[in-house]
Design an enzyme around this catalytic site. Sequence first.
Site, PDB file in Angstrom:
ATOM      1  N   HIS A  43      11.213  36.954  32.290  1.00 47.86           N
ATOM      2  CA  HIS A  43      10.769  36.034  31.248  1.00 47.86           C
ATOM      3  C   HIS A  43      11.470  34.688  31.404  1.00 47.86           C
ATOM      4  CE1 HIS A  43       9.135  34.553  27.542  1.00 47.86           C
ATOM      5  NE2 HIS A  43      10.347  34.273  27.091  1.00 47.86           N
ATOM      6  N   SER A  44      10.691  33.606  31.421  1.00 47.61           N
ATOM      7  CA  SER A  44      11.199  32.240  31.517  1.00 47.61           C
ATOM      8  C   SER A  44      12.038  32.096  32.792  1.00 47.61           C
ATOM      9  CB  SER A  44      11.990  31.897  30.244  1.00 47.61           C
ATOM     10  OG  SER A  44      12.194  30.513  30.133  1.00 47.61           O
ATOM     11  N   MET A  45      13.323  31.773  32.695  1.00 44.62           N
ATOM     12  CA  MET A  45      14.139  31.683  33.904  1.00 44.62           C
ATOM     13  C   MET A  45      14.052  32.974  34.710  1.00 44.62           C
ATOM     14  SD  MET A  45      18.287  31.152  34.388  1.00 44.62           S
ATOM     15  CE  MET A  45      18.716  32.846  34.026  1.00 44.62           C
TER      16      MET A  45
END
Length: 253
Positions: free
Chosen positions: A95-97
């Site tokens: 998720h995200s990074m």
Amino acid sequence: MTGRDQAERELWIRRFHPAPGATRLLCLPHAGGSSSFFFPLATAVAGKLNVQAVQYPGRQDRRSEPPLTSIDALADALFRVLDPDDDSPLALFGHSMGAVVGFELARRLSAAGRPPTALFASGRGSPLLSSGGTVHKLGDAGLLAELRRLNGSELAPLKDQEILQMIIPALRADFRAVETYRPAAAPPLTCPVIAMVGDADPRVTVEQAGAWSGTTDGRFELLVHPGGHFYLAARRDAVVAQILERLRAEALA
């Protein structure tokens, strides 16, 4: 495997509900995040998937360790600690990074002849798009303001000042890792890539998430959920159902 190897593996990879022999789902957190973020997901799929959540240095019980400041360093470390003798299927969920770390880890696994079953890339535009950013250079107040902007209404309000001060070093290191990341030239992945995004994400447009299609020669799918950057907190059941459905399909392919 030596005791030291096992200790390092347990430092990096946490298992909330072990399910030996089941497909492993390695979950990679967002900037400032920790393995505990994925505890609800692990609980929801207990007995169906062997969820393994990554604990980056510099947070929670690893707070005394200096956080890493590059995506490549994170991916290299995870590649080292993954057990090459574990032949159960391995899927990645970032998720995200964590989506970018997952992408680089998938590259390393593929180059070693151990490609993942699938890469789920959540809340992040394609790593092949130009990125950059200067959030990691902001003062503490600016850094926390960005965190609150992304937090939206999907997670508990960030009010505990003592906790916020504790996470700033890791948060800054993570933003630096993301904002200075530039992918090296490499062949496309061959595994399926499933991109997920919230339709009101303040950082990622649906089009940017759709550009993950360029990262693989395998199957690509874009799944759009209602919500912001942390849409998956409110959409856990739907996300879990989609993960299970896609992994079942891959097992039957």
